[in-house]
Design a protein around this motif. Structure first.
Motif, short mmCIF file in Angstrom:
data_model
loop_
_atom_site.label_atom_id
_atom_site.label_comp_id
_atom_site.label_asym_id
_atom_site.label_seq_id
_atom_site.Cartn_x
_atom_site.Cartn_y
_atom_site.Cartn_z
N LEU A 88 8.85 -10.58 21.20
CA LEU A 88 7.87 -10.07 21.52
C LEU A 88 6.84 -9.90 20.60
N SER A 89 7.07 -9.25 19.41
CA SER A 89 6.33 -8.96 18.46
C SER A 89 5.73 -10.03 17.48
N LEU A 90 6.87 -11.09 17.34
CA LEU A 90 6.25 -12.23 16.48
C LEU A 90 5.43 -13.13 17.38
N THR A 91 5.62 -13.08 18.78
CA THR A 91 4.53 -13.74 19.61
C THR A 91 3.22 -13.35 19.46
N PHE A 92 3.35 -11.92 19.60
CA PHE A 92 1.77 -11.28 19.44
C PHE A 92 1.15 -11.53 17.94
N ALA A 93 2.14 -11.25 16.77
CA ALA A 93 1.79 -11.54 15.44
C ALA A 93 1.03 -13.29 15.30
N SER A 94 1.60 -14.04 16.13
CA SER A 94 1.23 -15.40 15.96
C SER A 94 -0.06 -15.69 16.60
N TYR A 95 -0.32 -14.82 17.99
CA TYR A 95 -1.58 -15.10 18.38
C TYR A 95 -2.50 -14.34 17.67
N TYR A 96 -2.15 -13.19 16.87
CA TYR A 96 -3.33 -12.53 15.87
C TYR A 96 -3.62 -13.46 14.92
N TRP A 97 -2.67 -14.05 14.41
CA TRP A 97 -3.07 -14.92 13.11
C TRP A 97 -3.74 -15.89 13.46
N LEU A 99 -5.88 -15.90 15.92
CA LEU A 99 -7.33 -15.34 15.94
C LEU A 99 -8.21 -15.30 14.99
N PHE A 100 -7.33 -14.77 13.83
CA PHE A 100 -7.80 -14.34 12.86
C PHE A 100 -8.19 -15.81 11.82
N ASP A 101 -7.39 -16.73 11.88
CA ASP A 101 -7.63 -17.92 11.21
C ASP A 101 -9.23 -18.28 11.69
N TYR A 102 -9.39 -18.41 13.09
CA TYR A 102 -10.50 -19.00 13.70
C TYR A 102 -11.63 -18.17 13.23
N ASN A 103 -11.64 -16.92 13.38
CA ASN A 103 -12.63 -16.02 12.96
C ASN A 103 -12.12 -14.81 12.29
N ASN A 104 -12.40 -14.75 10.82
CA ASN A 104 -11.88 -13.74 9.86
C ASN A 104 -12.41 -12.34 10.31
N SER A 105 -13.40 -12.08 11.19
CA SER A 105 -14.13 -10.99 11.45
C SER A 105 -13.36 -10.29 12.79
N SER A 106 -12.46 -10.91 13.24
CA SER A 106 -11.67 -10.44 14.50
C SER A 106 -10.87 -9.28 13.98
N GLN A 136 -7.42 -3.37 11.94
CA GLN A 136 -8.08 -2.83 12.93
C GLN A 136 -8.52 -4.29 13.71
N PRO A 137 -8.37 -4.07 15.22
CA PRO A 137 -9.11 -5.22 16.03
C PRO A 137 -10.58 -4.76 15.92
N ASN A 138 -11.39 -6.15 15.92
CA ASN A 138 -12.82 -6.05 15.78
C ASN A 138 -13.50 -6.87 16.89
N SER A 139 -13.04 -7.89 17.07
CA SER A 139 -13.69 -8.73 18.17
C SER A 139 -13.27 -8.39 19.57
N ALA A 142 -9.58 -9.80 20.03
CA ALA A 142 -8.46 -9.25 19.37
C ALA A 142 -8.25 -7.82 19.96
N LYS A 143 -9.23 -7.10 20.54
CA LYS A 143 -9.03 -6.06 21.52
C LYS A 143 -8.28 -6.16 22.59
N LEU A 144 -8.54 -7.19 23.25
CA LEU A 144 -7.84 -7.78 24.55
C LEU A 144 -6.40 -8.16 24.17
N PHE A 145 -6.00 -8.74 23.18
CA PHE A 145 -4.88 -9.24 22.85
C PHE A 145 -3.99 -7.65 22.32
N VAL A 146 -4.55 -6.99 21.72
CA VAL A 146 -3.72 -5.87 21.19
C VAL A 146 -3.69 -4.76 22.38
#
Length: 174
Positions: A88-97, A99-106, A136-139, A142-146
């Protein structure tokens, strides 16, 4: 060893799935999409995250019932629970990455050298509710996923603790 490989094949797809969806989005859709379609893809992306969460929670529940019926030992039960938390943690890390790759300000305060490892550390911290990471989640996404990970962690940990205590009580009564 065969069981371990089968376990990786069964759960590893959820870690890799966000990367494939993101690759499709980056290669085919990002240049031709308007803002509405991008938000639509974001919600589609989130929908797959919810499906992954349901899978892991249902799998965990099945393992609890299997342990209750089979009494295969605490070590095997805890190994399943740790595997669920790990994937589960690796799955969320994949989604976070993604999001971050698409928009660095996420996400804020992500090191540029080890982005995925930082997100793994962040995800494990959020999941065990002891986040010492500076990320820190910014978009909105990102906040929805966290927030979804926090909710999943709460449900999973409460489910584990409550049912494991009941399992021990039932076994001692028998």
């Amino acid at each position: 060893m065969k069981n371990f490989i089968k376990y990786l094949n069964r759960h590893g797809v959820f870690v890799i799935l966000p990367f494939f969806m993101y690759l499709i989005f980056r290669l085919m859709l990002v240049e031709e999409c308007n803002e509405f379609e991008r938000y639509g893809f974001g919600f589609f992306f989130f929908f797959f995250l919810i499906i992954s969460n349901f899978y892991f929670v249902i799998y965990q529940t099945e393992k609890i019932h299997e342990h209750e019926d089979n009494s295969s030992g605490r070590f095997k039960f805890l190994a399943h629970i740790l595997g669920i938390i790990f994937f589960l943690s690796l799955t969320f890390a994949s989604y976070y990455w993604c999001l971050f790759d698409y928009n660095n300000s996420s996400f804020l305060k992500v090191s540029e050298a080890n982005e995925y490892l930082d997100f793994c550390y962040y995800s494990f911290g959020v999941f065990i509710m002891n986040n010492t990471s500076e990320i820190q989640p910014n978009s909105l996404y990102a906040k929805l996923f966290v927030g979804t990970e926090m909710l999943t962690a709460f449900i999973t940990i409460i489910l584990i603790l409550a049912n494991y205590k009941d399992l021990k009580a039932k076994k001692s009564l028998s």
